[in-house]
Scaffold this motif. Sequence first.
Motif, PDB file in Angstrom:
ATOM      1  N   VAL A  66       0.844  -1.199   0.000  1.00 43.80           N
ATOM      2  CA  VAL A  66       0.000   0.000   0.000  1.00 43.80           C
ATOM      3  C   VAL A  66       0.878   1.248   0.000  1.00 43.80           C
ATOM      4  O   VAL A  66       0.629   2.197  -0.733  1.00 43.80           O
ATOM      5  CB  VAL A  66      -0.964  -0.004   1.212  1.00 43.80           C
ATOM      6  CG1 VAL A  66      -1.672   1.326   1.354  1.00 43.80           C
ATOM      7  CG2 VAL A  66      -1.967  -1.142   1.071  1.00 43.80           C
ATOM      8  N   GLY A  69       3.493   0.815  -3.478  1.00 50.94           N
ATOM      9  CA  GLY A  69       2.789   0.672  -4.742  1.00 50.94           C
ATOM     10  C   GLY A  69       3.510  -0.164  -5.775  1.00 50.94           C
ATOM     11  O   GLY A  69       3.142  -0.171  -6.941  1.00 50.94           O
ATOM     12  N   LYS A 148       4.749   4.440  -5.869  1.00 52.17           N
ATOM     13  CA  LYS A 148       3.915   4.389  -7.075  1.00 52.17           C
ATOM     14  C   LYS A 148       2.459   4.189  -6.707  1.00 52.17           C
ATOM     15  O   LYS A 148       1.675   3.683  -7.490  1.00 52.17           O
ATOM     16  CB  LYS A 148       4.398   3.258  -7.974  1.00 52.17           C
ATOM     17  CG  LYS A 148       5.670   3.640  -8.709  1.00 52.17           C
ATOM     18  CD  LYS A 148       6.771   2.688  -8.419  1.00 52.17           C
ATOM     19  CE  LYS A 148       7.991   3.052  -9.250  1.00 52.17           C
ATOM     20  NZ  LYS A 148       9.208   2.836  -8.558  1.00 52.17           N
ATOM     21  N   THR A 149       2.074   4.603  -5.512  1.00 53.78           N
ATOM     22  CA  THR A 149       0.713   4.390  -5.047  1.00 53.78           C
ATOM     23  C   THR A 149       0.000   5.722  -4.841  1.00 53.78           C
ATOM     24  O   THR A 149       0.617   6.690  -4.398  1.00 53.78           O
ATOM     25  CB  THR A 149       0.709   3.584  -3.732  1.00 53.78           C
ATOM     26  OG1 THR A 149      -0.633   3.409  -3.303  1.00 53.78           O
ATOM     27  CG2 THR A 149       1.479   4.274  -2.635  1.00 53.78           C
TER      28      THR A 149
END
Length: 174
Positions: A66, A69, A148-149
């Motif tokens: 989370v 990501g 990347k989340t």
Amino acid sequence: MNAASLGSGIGSGAIEGHPDRIPLVDIHTGLCEGYLPMLFDDDGACLDLGRDERLFTDRQKVALAVRDGGCLDPDCTRPPSWTEAHHIDHWQRDGGRTDLADGILLCRRDHLRYHNQGWEVRRTGADYWLIPPAGVDPAQTPRAMRPKTPARHPQSSRSGATRPGTCRSGAGRV
């Protein structure tokens, strides 16, 4: 081998699927996950299983997925399902801890490259920095490792946006 030599790299060990004993120094090189140090006496009885919590738990890996990501390498786009948990302070070499703040997700390719080629990761607060080896960048200029989340990149223009690292009720559950 005795308990004092376990941390020194003196002695030998085994790798699953390999028929021969291997020098500990070779086993220690590049290991981050899937490694459990065990000390045996001369009769083959196990004396020591090493530090507790060597590997990241499934729940920790979900939290890393989370937060990060996917692979945190700046040039990689692999999703969390393709990643492994990496100790930024190496377990054996640095006495690293298996804590969320001291772990990041890396795909297998980047994980092996970091260990085998001498790349380092440093943390400043909640920010992670990739330090290339001197052979790649003589100045060893830190490179930002960005998650990347969307959990860490809120879009303030949308109504109801949350702060980085927070979730609205029900959001972000796995």
